[in-house]
Design a protein around this motif. Structure first.
Motif, PDB file in Angstrom:
ATOM      1  N   PHE A   4      12.512  25.775  -5.242  1.00 50.34           N
ATOM      2  CA  PHE A   4      11.841  25.208  -4.070  1.00 50.34           C
ATOM      3  C   PHE A   4      10.319  25.419  -4.184  1.00 50.34           C
ATOM      4  O   PHE A   4       9.532  24.496  -3.963  1.00 50.34           O
ATOM      5  N   CYS A   7       8.900  23.159  -6.741  1.00 50.25           N
ATOM      6  CA  CYS A   7       8.720  21.796  -6.220  1.00 50.25           C
ATOM      7  C   CYS A   7       7.478  21.707  -5.349  1.00 50.25           C
ATOM      8  O   CYS A   7       6.688  20.772  -5.462  1.00 50.25           O
ATOM      9  N   LEU A   8       7.318  22.692  -4.467  1.00 50.54           N
ATOM     10  CA  LEU A   8       6.177  22.673  -3.556  1.00 50.54           C
ATOM     11  C   LEU A   8       4.869  22.666  -4.334  1.00 50.54           C
ATOM     12  O   LEU A   8       3.933  21.947  -4.003  1.00 50.54           O
ATOM     13  N   LEU A  11       4.393  19.257  -5.577  1.00 50.79           N
ATOM     14  CA  LEU A  11       4.463  18.196  -4.581  1.00 50.79           C
ATOM     15  C   LEU A  11       3.243  18.159  -3.671  1.00 50.79           C
ATOM     16  O   LEU A  11       2.716  17.092  -3.363  1.00 50.79           O
ATOM     17  N   PHE A  12       2.794  19.331  -3.264  1.00 48.90           N
ATOM     18  CA  PHE A  12       1.743  19.337  -2.247  1.00 48.90           C
ATOM     19  C   PHE A  12       0.467  18.606  -2.659  1.00 48.90           C
ATOM     20  O   PHE A  12      -0.103  17.875  -1.864  1.00 48.90           O
ATOM     21  N   TYR A  18      -4.227  15.408   4.925  1.00 48.00           N
ATOM     22  CA  TYR A  18      -4.492  15.311   6.358  1.00 48.00           C
ATOM     23  C   TYR A  18      -5.263  16.563   6.750  1.00 48.00           C
ATOM     24  O   TYR A  18      -4.715  17.532   7.258  1.00 48.00           O
ATOM     25  N   CYS A  21      -6.536  17.969  11.698  1.00 50.13           N
ATOM     26  CA  CYS A  21      -5.525  17.756  12.731  1.00 50.13           C
ATOM     27  C   CYS A  21      -6.026  18.258  14.085  1.00 50.13           C
ATOM     28  O   CYS A  21      -6.722  19.267  14.172  1.00 50.13           O
ATOM     29  N   PHE A  50      -2.721  14.434  16.357  1.00 57.80           N
ATOM     30  CA  PHE A  50      -3.159  13.437  15.370  1.00 57.80           C
ATOM     31  C   PHE A  50      -3.833  14.136  14.197  1.00 57.80           C
ATOM     32  O   PHE A  50      -4.706  14.989  14.387  1.00 57.80           O
ATOM     33  N   CYS A  51      -3.399  13.774  13.008  1.00 60.12           N
ATOM     34  CA  CYS A  51      -4.047  14.283  11.795  1.00 60.12           C
ATOM     35  C   CYS A  51      -4.764  13.116  11.139  1.00 60.12           C
ATOM     36  O   CYS A  51      -4.132  12.125  10.791  1.00 60.12           O
ATOM     37  N   GLY A  53      -6.267  11.108   8.431  1.00 56.95           N
ATOM     38  CA  GLY A  53      -6.339  10.944   6.974  1.00 56.95           C
ATOM     39  C   GLY A  53      -7.364   9.899   6.579  1.00 56.95           C
ATOM     40  O   GLY A  53      -7.419   9.494   5.426  1.00 56.95           O
ATOM     41  N   GLY A  54      -8.177   9.462   7.548  1.00 58.87           N
ATOM     42  CA  GLY A  54      -9.129   8.383   7.256  1.00 58.87           C
ATOM     43  C   GLY A  54     -10.563   8.767   7.553  1.00 58.87           C
ATOM     44  O   GLY A  54     -11.279   8.036   8.236  1.00 58.87           O
TER      45      GLY A  54
END
Lengths: 143, 323
Positions: A4, A7-8, A11-12, A18, A21, A50-51, A53-54
């Motif tokens: 696990f 994977c993290l 993956l992260f 984001y 937040c 709201f996070c 990402g823009g």
């Protein structure tokens, strides 16, 4: 557990960043190319999480800052907004080719979303700057 | 793996779907539904979490009219086939409701649209008109040949899909030297593969090739980037050849794209640009793609080796490309 974590680890970095937040604020931006000015017509505060990402858009032409009562920048975004309208038509109704184009200088509007980490009452001002030449296009109170 | 991804998404800070709302005064919403379907079936829009919605509003709310302009002699001319909407009402309604992008479909049989911060089209236009106008909203430039009067208006502005570069009249000693000299002026440079040349001929002149406007990029409704047509490169367009003085314009694709012909696709270069722009606006990619392409390092879809190895200057047009 080891797999696990493994994977993290991989993956992260691939997940969207984001980084910002907080609580969602929708703000209606008006850019007026005729007077080369910009301002927020209205802020709509919500309770939604709201996070954002823009915060750094491709081709961004405006830099927007929200400033608190202590004159500290608490939110900053680079966004793109069209500076005019292209009015276009096809040569004839059955045509698929764009053939005619007129430039219309008129106000442009855009909903800009902010992620706010402080209570709305602490936000005092906004600043809108043209990124290419650092011209101040507008500033005002956040209310 | 999919379960793990879903779990991580649930555990991650709240994210949201991008909200796009089509406002129309056509009571039956027919054209708006066609537009919605076109977005949902066009790569890369079909790869992003976008909540589409259609709202019927009154003609007064849209506040559209035929395009009017003052001629040099001071008289006003009205062009009925051109449509313009004074969309402040719609912009306010959209912001109040947390809508990221409003679009307008006007119930009028004109055949045109407009690309400002709120894209507009008439019901007399094909739904791809909205795609074209929305790409303007994202900042993309037209790729068709402007008339002299239009060139005077637009040929001082580049965009993500168009750049102005005056080639070195002496030519270039190598492709690498041309890349060194011009890469910072090519917004899509990161999409040009190392094996794709940006020079051609002997002596070397600038450009992978000329844009071939008789070949249209194939519309792409799949879940993977276009693999048809020539590789992304530096192609000489004709958008500003009628400017005074003429200016050389360069585009990422050799085929004519939707920025010129509405029956063309975005083209591989514009697809990647649009995806990058949407990501930069915080629009989230869908987690599980249907029929996902094989992915290589950094999640970039892997293309068949035979396509990668084709020399770009000699690459053939797709048999699916029209005209």
């Amino acid at each position: 557990m080891k797999s696990f974590c493994f994977c993290l680890f991989f993956l992260f970095p691939t997940l969207p960043a984001y980084s910002d937040c907080g609580t969602l604020v929708n703000a209606l931006l008006k850019y007026d190319p005729a007077t080369k000015s910009a301002h927020f017509e209205q802020f709509y505060f919500t309770n939604e999480e709201f996070c954002d990402g823009g915060i750094n858009e491709v081709n961004a032409n405006l830099e927007i800052q929200l400033i608190d009562k202590g004159a500290k920048v608490i939110n900053e975004k680079n966004i793109y907004i069209n500076t005019f309208t292209m009015v276009e038509s096809l040569g004839k109704k059955t045509s698929k080719r764009i053939k005619e184009n007129h430039k219309q200088i008129e106000p442009q509007f855009r909903n800009v979303k902010f992620s706010i980490k402080v209570p709305p009452a602490q936000i005092a001002l906004y600043r809108i700057v043209e990124r290419s030449n650092r011209t101040l296009l507008g500033t005002g109170e956040v209310k | 793996m999919k379960k793990l991804l879903s779990l991580l998404l649930i555990m991650s800070p709240s994210v949201y779907a991008y909200k796009m709302t089509i406002y129309t005064d056509q009571p039956e919403q027919t054209k708006a539904r066609e537009v919605l379907s076109t977005f949902k079936n066009t790569y890369p829009f079909n790869q992003f979490e976008i909540d589409f919605e259609i709202k019927t509003v009154s003609a007064g709310d849209l506040n559209c009219e035929p395009y009017r302009f003052k001629k040099p002699d001071g008289t006003e001319e009205v062009i009925n086939r051109n449509l313009t909407c004074h969309s402040s009402n719609i912009a306010r309604e959209a912001a109040k409701n947390g809508i990221d992008q409003a679009l307008i479909v006007k119930n009028v049989e004109a055949y045109g649209g407009s690309g400002g911060s709120i894209p507009v089209m008439s019901i007399g236009s094909p739904p791809e008109m909205m795609l074209h106008e929305y790409l303007h909203t994202l900042g993309l430039c037209d790729e068709y040949e402007y008339k002299a009067s239009e060139a005077g208006e637009y040929c001082d502005m580049s965009g993500p899909n168009m750049t102005f570069i005056e080639p070195d009249p002496e030519g270039y000693p190598s492709d690498a030297k041309a890349r060194n000299k011009h890469s910072d002026k090519i917004p899509w440079y990161s999409f040009i593969k190392p094996q794709t040349l940006i020079t051609r001929g002997t002596p070397l002149t600038l450009g992978t090739d000329l844009v071939n406007n008789s070949v249209h990029a194939t519309p792409n409704s799949t879940n993977a980037p276009s693999v048809m047509g020539a590789a992304i490169g530096l192609y000489e367009g004709k958008t500003c050849k009628n400017a005074n003085p003429p200016k050389k314009t360069w585009q990422p694709g050799r085929e004519a794209s939707i920025m010129e012909f509405l029956d063309a696709g975005l083209g591989a270069g514009n697809e990647q640009l649009v995806a990058k722009i949407l990501e930069s606006r915080g629009v989230r990619r869908k987690l599980a793609e249907e029929n996902p392409p094989e992915r290589g390092i950094f999640g970039i879809p892997r293309r068949p080796k035979e396509i990668l190895d084709v020399p770009v200057n000699n690459s053939s047009e797709s048999s699916n490309s029209s005209r």
